[in-house]
Write a protein that holds these residues in place. Sequence first.
Motif, PDB file in Angstrom:
ATOM      1  N   ILE A 305      43.872  47.335  40.226  1.00  0.00           N
ATOM      2  CA  ILE A 305      44.831  47.163  41.328  1.00  0.00           C
ATOM      3  C   ILE A 305      45.860  45.984  41.129  1.00  0.00           C
ATOM      4  O   ILE A 305      47.181  46.238  41.256  1.00  0.00           O
ATOM      5  CB  ILE A 305      44.037  47.034  42.850  1.00  0.00           C
ATOM      6  CG1 ILE A 305      43.574  48.477  43.209  1.00  0.00           C
ATOM      7  CG2 ILE A 305      44.957  46.543  43.896  1.00  0.00           C
ATOM      8  CD1 ILE A 305      42.585  48.298  44.510  1.00  0.00           C
ATOM      9  N   ILE A 306      45.157  44.780  40.902  1.00  0.00           N
ATOM     10  CA  ILE A 306      45.960  43.439  40.918  1.00  0.00           C
ATOM     11  C   ILE A 306      47.045  43.874  39.776  1.00  0.00           C
ATOM     12  O   ILE A 306      48.190  43.276  39.774  1.00  0.00           O
ATOM     13  CB  ILE A 306      45.040  42.479  40.562  1.00  0.00           C
ATOM     14  CG1 ILE A 306      44.381  42.509  42.054  1.00  0.00           C
ATOM     15  CG2 ILE A 306      46.183  41.284  40.656  1.00  0.00           C
ATOM     16  CD1 ILE A 306      45.111  42.270  43.213  1.00  0.00           C
ATOM     17  N   LEU A 307      46.339  44.157  38.536  1.00  0.00           N
ATOM     18  CA  LEU A 307      47.256  44.212  37.180  1.00  0.00           C
ATOM     19  C   LEU A 307      48.226  45.333  37.177  1.00  0.00           C
ATOM     20  O   LEU A 307      49.050  45.493  36.211  1.00  0.00           O
ATOM     21  CB  LEU A 307      46.144  44.287  36.239  1.00  0.00           C
ATOM     22  CG  LEU A 307      45.257  43.142  35.950  1.00  0.00           C
ATOM     23  CD1 LEU A 307      44.268  43.359  35.130  1.00  0.00           C
ATOM     24  CD2 LEU A 307      45.912  41.887  35.832  1.00  0.00           C
ATOM     25  N   ASN A 308      48.322  46.272  38.074  1.00  0.00           N
ATOM     26  CA  ASN A 308      49.146  47.361  38.132  1.00  0.00           C
ATOM     27  C   ASN A 308      50.114  47.402  39.402  1.00  0.00           C
ATOM     28  O   ASN A 308      50.799  48.297  39.631  1.00  0.00           O
ATOM     29  CB  ASN A 308      48.419  48.661  38.100  1.00  0.00           C
ATOM     30  CG  ASN A 308      47.797  48.891  36.811  1.00  0.00           C
ATOM     31  OD1 ASN A 308      48.484  49.131  35.573  1.00  0.00           O
ATOM     32  ND2 ASN A 308      46.519  49.303  36.710  1.00  0.00           N
ATOM     33  N   LEU A 309      49.827  46.307  40.170  1.00  0.00           N
ATOM     34  CA  LEU A 309      50.471  46.302  41.656  1.00  0.00           C
ATOM     35  C   LEU A 309      51.917  46.454  41.645  1.00  0.00           C
ATOM     36  O   LEU A 309      52.573  47.167  42.549  1.00  0.00           O
ATOM     37  CB  LEU A 309      49.984  45.049  42.375  1.00  0.00           C
ATOM     38  CG  LEU A 309      50.063  45.247  43.821  1.00  0.00           C
ATOM     39  CD1 LEU A 309      49.401  46.318  44.479  1.00  0.00           C
ATOM     40  CD2 LEU A 309      49.597  43.794  44.371  1.00  0.00           C
ATOM     41  N   HIS A 310      52.693  45.663  40.548  1.00  0.00           N
ATOM     42  CA  HIS A 310      54.128  45.846  40.500  1.00  0.00           C
ATOM     43  C   HIS A 310      54.619  47.168  40.447  1.00  0.00           C
ATOM     44  O   HIS A 310      55.485  47.540  40.909  1.00  0.00           O
ATOM     45  CB  HIS A 310      54.503  44.741  39.590  1.00  0.00           C
ATOM     46  CG  HIS A 310      54.493  43.171  39.668  1.00  0.00           C
ATOM     47  ND1 HIS A 310      54.905  42.772  40.947  1.00  0.00           N
ATOM     48  CD2 HIS A 310      53.700  42.216  39.464  1.00  0.00           C
ATOM     49  CE1 HIS A 310      54.564  41.429  41.180  1.00  0.00           C
ATOM     50  NE2 HIS A 310      53.827  41.085  39.922  1.00  0.00           N
TER      51      HIS A 310
END
Length: 480
Positions: A305-310
């Motif tokens: 989630i965090i590493l794909n959030l953008h």
Amino acid sequence: MKNTLITYFGFVIGAINLLFLYTRFLTDEYYGLVNVILSASAVLMPLMAFGVPNTLVKYFAGFREGKNRDSFLTLMVLLPLVLILPLAIISQVANEAIGNFLSQENPVVKGYVWHIFLIGMAMAYFEVFYAWAKVKMRSVFGNFMKEVFSRVVVTLLLLLVYAEVISVMAFLNALVLQYLLRTLIMMVYAFKLQQLKLNFKLPTNTKAMVSYSALIILGGSAAIVLLEVDKVMINQFIEIENVAYYSVAGFIAVTIAVPARSMHNITYPLTAEMLHKKDMTGLKRLYQKSSLTLFIVSGLLFLLIILNLHDLYDFLPDNYREGYLIVVILGLAKVYDAVLGNNNAILYNSDYYKALLLMGVFLAILTILLNLWLIPKFGLDGAAIASFLAFFTYNSIKLGYVKTKFRMHPITRETIKVFILMVSIALAFYWIEFPFHAVINIGLKSMLIIAIYLFVLYRFKISEDVYGVLSKYMAKISGR
């Protein structure tokens, strides 16, 4: 596995609803209103349930078939009415006053007091009948009703709003009916598993059970306050549209908790049974294994989630794209939750539940005070920070309490190894951005993260459960 798959399927439908349909088919104001209604109902739910779902699980094994069990189950069905009926009277008599309080900042909320009450009542009795099924070791259907049924109905209702077949007001009324229908279906299923034969003779340990239920109200209310009160309080301080923005970011973070929700359906009755048999060796093993497994799975979800959030935020309307920090903060709280494993089940089903519940009440008050301080100061980020601080404090106390009373904790060397693996992958991929379409970027980065994560877990056999599952599927793929 069935519970996990059902829960994830439900979350996929929920993601479609929250991230795409709600944000496009309802105005920001009415999407915020829906979240306020559901969050306020969720805050009321543990009060209306009168602690019965937990009491049913804790005491069911102690009643054999026959009149004793009939009197116990009759008490469990009727006990919630002790608070539901007075609350119904208050909702009618003080409807205007309650509406004025809820609508201080946002007048649109004023006319929906009964919506909140009816949904809260339906949620409460649903949990009672869901617990009824759990004690019979039949949690899959209830999980389907909880995670999938409601979301599918909401999808259909939103499509009807989009097609202008129904109005937004009709949608809100149908939302109430959906929760009532879900409870009715769950009741029928529960009674098929264990027939209810009304017996109004009180069980021998009624006083102990009612005392336990009353204290569980405090604990359940504290837990729900930690989860839902931030949305209700945002409505009290800033425009209701912000509840919608916060809810989208919160939903993204909550997906990290899906494995824990699935596993708790299984571990809760197992933990109650182990405590009943005083099997401390088995309990410690379950505690550590549930913690490690949940940390591994939740940690992977957090990274994805965090590493794909953008890239993920590229799919949302512009108003919803300011929640990166909220997702990170709430996501960390969910990962810490995962580390606790079946900690809650141990405490709620032990003789030490009273102290924990009192701690929960204190922390619920702390959460409200933190929100009162941080929301006016930092807005939506303040709500997220308040929730994280409350969860961190609450979970740390619970870990320490179980360590003191049961002389066991869930942290092992393998837990540290997983933490190092997570940090390493986060640092390696945080700076990597692919120049393709957002869908391709998410797919490519996710495959790389998953491949590296699983390879390290398998190569170093960090978890025997995960290693066993991976070995099984690799054997199938290789044709052995």
